[in-house]
Design a protein around this motif. Structure first.
Motif, PDB file in Angstrom:
ATOM      1  N   ARG A 169     -14.714 -18.913 -10.100  1.00 12.66           N
ATOM      2  CA  ARG A 169     -14.744 -17.935  -9.009  1.00 12.66           C
ATOM      3  C   ARG A 169     -13.418 -17.889  -8.264  1.00 12.66           C
ATOM      4  NH1 ARG A 169     -20.766 -18.952  -6.306  1.00 12.66           N
ATOM      5  NH2 ARG A 169     -21.974 -18.516  -8.211  1.00 12.66           N
ATOM      6  N   ALA A 170     -12.803 -19.057  -8.116  1.00 10.98           N
ATOM      7  CA  ALA A 170     -11.508 -19.098  -7.431  1.00 10.98           C
ATOM      8  C   ALA A 170     -10.456 -18.314  -8.205  1.00 10.98           C
ATOM      9  CB  ALA A 170     -11.062 -20.548  -7.258  1.00 10.98           C
ATOM     10  N   GLN A 171     -10.488 -18.422  -9.526  1.00 11.66           N
ATOM     11  CA  GLN A 171      -9.539 -17.667 -10.336  1.00 11.66           C
ATOM     12  C   GLN A 171      -9.711 -16.157 -10.132  1.00 11.66           C
ATOM     13  OE1 GLN A 171     -10.251 -19.086 -14.300  1.00 11.66           O
ATOM     14  NE2 GLN A 171      -8.867 -20.841 -14.095  1.00 11.66           N
ATOM     15  N   ILE A 172     -10.973 -15.738 -10.088  1.00 13.62           N
ATOM     16  CA  ILE A 172     -11.238 -14.315  -9.875  1.00 13.62           C
ATOM     17  C   ILE A 172     -10.691 -13.868  -8.522  1.00 13.62           C
ATOM     18  CG2 ILE A 172     -13.056 -12.597  -9.566  1.00 13.62           C
ATOM     19  CD1 ILE A 172     -14.743 -14.193 -11.561  1.00 13.62           C
ATOM     20  N   VAL A 173     -10.949 -14.674  -7.488  1.00  5.59           N
ATOM     21  CA  VAL A 173     -10.505 -14.320  -6.142  1.00  5.59           C
ATOM     22  C   VAL A 173      -8.983 -14.261  -6.055  1.00  5.59           C
ATOM     23  CG1 VAL A 173     -10.431 -15.096  -3.736  1.00  5.59           C
ATOM     24  CG2 VAL A 173     -12.577 -15.201  -5.025  1.00  5.59           C
ATOM     25  N   TRP A 174      -8.307 -15.257  -6.626  1.00  2.00           N
ATOM     26  CA  TRP A 174      -6.849 -15.323  -6.525  1.00  2.00           C
ATOM     27  C   TRP A 174      -6.156 -14.222  -7.325  1.00  2.00           C
ATOM     28  CZ3 TRP A 174      -3.884 -17.665  -3.143  1.00  2.00           C
ATOM     29  CH2 TRP A 174      -4.396 -18.747  -2.427  1.00  2.00           C
ATOM     30  N   PHE A 175      -6.742 -13.861  -8.463  1.00  2.00           N
ATOM     31  CA  PHE A 175      -6.111 -12.834  -9.289  1.00  2.00           C
ATOM     32  C   PHE A 175      -6.432 -11.416  -8.821  1.00  2.00           C
ATOM     33  CE2 PHE A 175      -5.756 -16.155 -12.701  1.00  2.00           C
ATOM     34  CZ  PHE A 175      -4.381 -16.100 -12.797  1.00  2.00           C
ATOM     35  N   ILE A 176      -7.644 -11.203  -8.316  1.00  2.00           N
ATOM     36  CA  ILE A 176      -8.050  -9.865  -7.905  1.00  2.00           C
ATOM     37  C   ILE A 176      -7.762  -9.612  -6.426  1.00  2.00           C
ATOM     38  CG2 ILE A 176     -10.025  -8.290  -7.702  1.00  2.00           C
ATOM     39  CD1 ILE A 176     -11.231  -9.526 -10.117  1.00  2.00           C
ATOM     40  N   GLY A 177      -7.750 -10.683  -5.640  1.00  2.00           N
ATOM     41  CA  GLY A 177      -7.556 -10.536  -4.203  1.00  2.00           C
ATOM     42  C   GLY A 177      -6.281  -9.819  -3.796  1.00  2.00           C
ATOM     43  N   PRO A 178      -5.096 -10.278  -4.263  1.00  2.00           N
ATOM     44  CA  PRO A 178      -3.854  -9.591  -3.867  1.00  2.00           C
ATOM     45  C   PRO A 178      -3.803  -8.112  -4.252  1.00  2.00           C
ATOM     46  CG  PRO A 178      -3.372 -11.760  -4.756  1.00  2.00           C
ATOM     47  CD  PRO A 178      -4.834 -11.527  -4.991  1.00  2.00           C
ATOM     48  N   PRO A 179      -4.193  -7.731  -5.509  1.00  2.00           N
ATOM     49  CA  PRO A 179      -4.206  -6.289  -5.814  1.00  2.00           C
ATOM     50  C   PRO A 179      -5.148  -5.495  -4.916  1.00  2.00           C
ATOM     51  CG  PRO A 179      -4.288  -7.557  -7.841  1.00  2.00           C
ATOM     52  CD  PRO A 179      -4.478  -8.520  -6.718  1.00  2.00           C
ATOM     53  N   LEU A 180      -6.324  -6.066  -4.618  1.00  2.00           N
ATOM     54  CA  LEU A 180      -7.259  -5.373  -3.734  1.00  2.00           C
ATOM     55  C   LEU A 180      -6.668  -5.205  -2.336  1.00  2.00           C
ATOM     56  CD1 LEU A 180     -10.757  -6.902  -4.652  1.00  2.00           C
ATOM     57  CD2 LEU A 180      -9.915  -4.592  -5.107  1.00  2.00           C
ATOM     58  N   ALA A 181      -5.970  -6.240  -1.873  1.00  2.00           N
ATOM     59  CA  ALA A 181      -5.334  -6.147  -0.550  1.00  2.00           C
ATOM     60  C   ALA A 181      -4.268  -5.059  -0.538  1.00  2.00           C
ATOM     61  CB  ALA A 181      -4.732  -7.498  -0.173  1.00  2.00           C
ATOM     62  N   LEU A 182      -3.474  -4.994  -1.611  1.00  2.00           N
ATOM     63  CA  LEU A 182      -2.437  -3.971  -1.692  1.00  2.00           C
ATOM     64  C   LEU A 182      -3.036  -2.570  -1.748  1.00  2.00           C
ATOM     65  CD1 LEU A 182       0.062  -5.659  -4.190  1.00  2.00           C
ATOM     66  CD2 LEU A 182       0.364  -5.327  -1.728  1.00  2.00           C
ATOM     67  N   VAL A 183      -4.122  -2.411  -2.529  1.00  2.00           N
ATOM     68  CA  VAL A 183      -4.785  -1.110  -2.611  1.00  2.00           C
ATOM     69  C   VAL A 183      -5.360  -0.714  -1.252  1.00  2.00           C
ATOM     70  CG1 VAL A 183      -6.763   0.110  -3.594  1.00  2.00           C
ATOM     71  CG2 VAL A 183      -5.282  -1.248  -5.072  1.00  2.00           C
ATOM     72  N   THR A 184      -5.926  -1.695  -0.556  1.00  2.00           N
ATOM     73  CA  THR A 184      -6.518  -1.418   0.755  1.00  2.00           C
ATOM     74  C   THR A 184      -5.466  -0.943   1.752  1.00  2.00           C
ATOM     75  OG1 THR A 184      -8.252  -3.070   0.388  1.00  2.00           O
ATOM     76  CG2 THR A 184      -7.833  -2.383   2.667  1.00  2.00           C
ATOM     77  N   PHE A 185      -4.349  -1.673   1.820  1.00  2.00           N
ATOM     78  CA  PHE A 185      -3.314  -1.326   2.798  1.00  2.00           C
ATOM     79  C   PHE A 185      -2.424  -0.184   2.323  1.00  2.00           C
ATOM     80  CE2 PHE A 185      -4.335  -5.686   4.147  1.00  2.00           C
ATOM     81  CZ  PHE A 185      -4.509  -5.482   5.505  1.00  2.00           C
ATOM     82  N   GLY A 186      -2.341   0.016   1.004  1.00  3.71           N
ATOM     83  CA  GLY A 186      -1.464   1.063   0.494  1.00  3.71           C
ATOM     84  C   GLY A 186      -2.160   2.356   0.154  1.00  3.71           C
ATOM     85  N   LEU A 187      -3.497   2.329   0.062  1.00  9.84           N
ATOM     86  CA  LEU A 187      -4.217   3.538  -0.340  1.00  9.84           C
ATOM     87  C   LEU A 187      -5.391   3.850   0.586  1.00  9.84           C
ATOM     88  CD1 LEU A 187      -4.455   5.757  -2.487  1.00  9.84           C
ATOM     89  CD2 LEU A 187      -5.963   4.237  -3.785  1.00  9.84           C
ATOM     90  N   VAL A 188      -6.274   2.880   0.777  1.00  9.69           N
ATOM     91  CA  VAL A 188      -7.484   3.133   1.572  1.00  9.69           C
ATOM     92  C   VAL A 188      -7.134   3.397   3.029  1.00  9.69           C
ATOM     93  CG1 VAL A 188      -9.686   2.184   2.352  1.00  9.69           C
ATOM     94  CG2 VAL A 188      -8.893   1.744   0.012  1.00  9.69           C
ATOM     95  N   TYR A 189      -6.327   2.517   3.626  1.00  9.99           N
ATOM     96  CA  TYR A 189      -5.965   2.709   5.033  1.00  9.99           C
ATOM     97  C   TYR A 189      -5.210   4.018   5.265  1.00  9.99           C
ATOM     98  CZ  TYR A 189      -3.567   2.168   9.484  1.00  9.99           C
ATOM     99  OH  TYR A 189      -3.067   2.392  10.742  1.00  9.99           O
ATOM    100  N   PRO A 190      -4.186   4.340   4.446  1.00  5.42           N
ATOM    101  CA  PRO A 190      -3.513   5.641   4.649  1.00  5.42           C
ATOM    102  C   PRO A 190      -4.455   6.831   4.489  1.00  5.42           C
ATOM    103  CG  PRO A 190      -2.164   4.219   3.278  1.00  5.42           C
ATOM    104  CD  PRO A 190      -3.483   3.532   3.423  1.00  5.42           C
ATOM    105  N   ALA A 191      -5.429   6.717   3.559  1.00  6.49           N
ATOM    106  CA  ALA A 191      -6.373   7.822   3.382  1.00  6.49           C
ATOM    107  C   ALA A 191      -7.219   8.025   4.636  1.00  6.49           C
ATOM    108  CB  ALA A 191      -7.270   7.549   2.180  1.00  6.49           C
ATOM    109  N   ILE A 192      -7.694   6.928   5.211  1.00  6.03           N
ATOM    110  CA  ILE A 192      -8.485   7.016   6.448  1.00  6.03           C
ATOM    111  C   ILE A 192      -7.631   7.543   7.601  1.00  6.03           C
ATOM    112  CG2 ILE A 192      -9.778   5.685   8.161  1.00  6.03           C
ATOM    113  CD1 ILE A 192     -10.575   3.782   5.896  1.00  6.03           C
ATOM    114  N   ARG A 193      -6.413   7.036   7.679  1.00 13.13           N
ATOM    115  CA  ARG A 193      -5.502   7.460   8.737  1.00 13.13           C
ATOM    116  C   ARG A 193      -5.181   8.948   8.618  1.00 13.13           C
ATOM    117  NH1 ARG A 193      -3.654   6.953  13.828  1.00 13.13           N
ATOM    118  NH2 ARG A 193      -1.417   7.374  13.992  1.00 13.13           N
TER     119      ARG A 193
END
Length: 324
Positions: A40-64
């Motif tokens: 589970r830790a491997q999944i979190v560490w590998f998927i977490g950073p891309p999800l964070a980037l998508v959130t701050f680079g795509l989801v947040y700007p879309a909402i804004r």
């Protein structure tokens, strides 16, 4: 010179930071204790950073952007649906919608039609690979590069001068007056569309050619035994068999056309009645000091693209199921 040095420094720092972060993640994952849910830790560490980037680079700007589309030009006071009213009632807003509709109406149909003709003509040629390379070449360059090339084709000088634009050179040879092609609406919009078609035909040709080669030989032989001619072979065998691929190519080009920006921005800057939704979004948000209008155009563009994307995903899934 200092500006270039600072940009180069930022590029190097960004590359180094990427490798440092990647190495740190690899080290942490590799040394994570097995007893502490290592998988589970491997999944979190590998998927977490891309999800964070998508959130701050795509989801947040879309909402804004959606929020700004309901606010005044300065992004402060709420104005309700006034910005969307401007899009569908003001001549400038309607111009963006009209031109985008023209692009969507002509570009995918013509690109797919020409690409299909090329695929049929090139199929079984002795030097098929060489022909495909030349036709696909425009797809390998950026939209900005394609626009610059075609700006030279449409370049204008008065008739008395030596012409550097290919089109006006031909016009002058024919004894006619040279024209400022990119300044004359509505024909300038169709000239820009021609550039997009030139770029997309290679993509359509390659994909459709692969689909044609995938038609079973048994089906082709059976049709020939039935005595069909070349035209009947195309309408009754080839086209029905590759129809799913044609739909996928058509929707892919449609998505690209809805978002077209680089060709319009490079060739005319959206002036002379050539602006489309993406160009209007950019202009009003960053140059025209009308964040509300630009954001409203961005939301409209998202609404237009989303159903086409879902339809394409559905077609791809259907193709995958049929292949099984």
């Amino acid at each position: 010179m200092e500006n270039w040095e600072s940009k180069l420094t930022m590029l190097v720092v960004g590359i180094v930071a990427f490798f440092v972060v990647a190495a740190a993640i690899m080290f942490i994952v590799d040394n994570w204790p097995k007893r502490l849910f290592r998988d589970r830790a491997q999944i979190v560490w590998f998927i977490g950073p891309p999800l964070a980037l998508v959130t701050f680079g795509l989801v947040y700007p879309a909402i804004r952007t959606t929020m700004l589309s309901f606010k005044d030009p300065n992004g402060e006071a709420w104005v309700g649906l006034d910005n969307y009213k401007w899009v569908v009632t003001d001549p400038d807003g309607l111009l963006n919608l009209r031109n985008t509709a023209i692009w969507v109406l002509f570009t995918p149909i013509i690109s797919v039609a020409i690409g299909l003709v090329y695929a049929l003509l090139i199929d079984k040629m002795k030097r098929e690979a060489v022909a495909k390379i030349f036709i696909f070449l425009p797809m390998a360059i950026s939209g900005v590069a394609a626009a610059i090339i075609w700006r030279f084709v449409f370049a204008y000088k008065a008739t008395r001068f030596e012409q550097i634009g290919l089109l006006n050179a031909i016009v002058k040879k024919l004894g006619l007056e040279t024209q400022q092609w990119l300044l004359n609406p509505p024909w300038n919009t169709f000239l820009l569309i021609m550039v997009m078609i030139w770029v997309q035909v290679g993509f359509a040709m390659v994909v459709l050619s692969a689909a044609i080669k995938g038609i079973p030989n048994d089906m082709i032989e059976a049709a020939r035994l039935d005595g069909v001619n070349a035209w009947q072979m195309f309408w009754k065998v080839t086209l029905p068999t590759i129809r799913p691929t044609v739909v996928v190519v058509f929707t892919t080009i449609t998505i690209g056309v809805l978002k077209v920006f680089d060709i319009v921005r490079t060739m005319t800057g959206g002036n002379y009645d050539t602006s489309v939704i993406a160009n209007g979004m950019y202009f009003y948000s960053f140059s025209g000091n009308q964040q509300g209008w630009g954001s409203a155009l961005a939301v409209v563009l998202f609404v237009l693209v989303t159903p086409v994307v879902f339809y394409q995903v559905r077609q791809l899934r259907r193709q995958k199921l049929e292949a099984r």
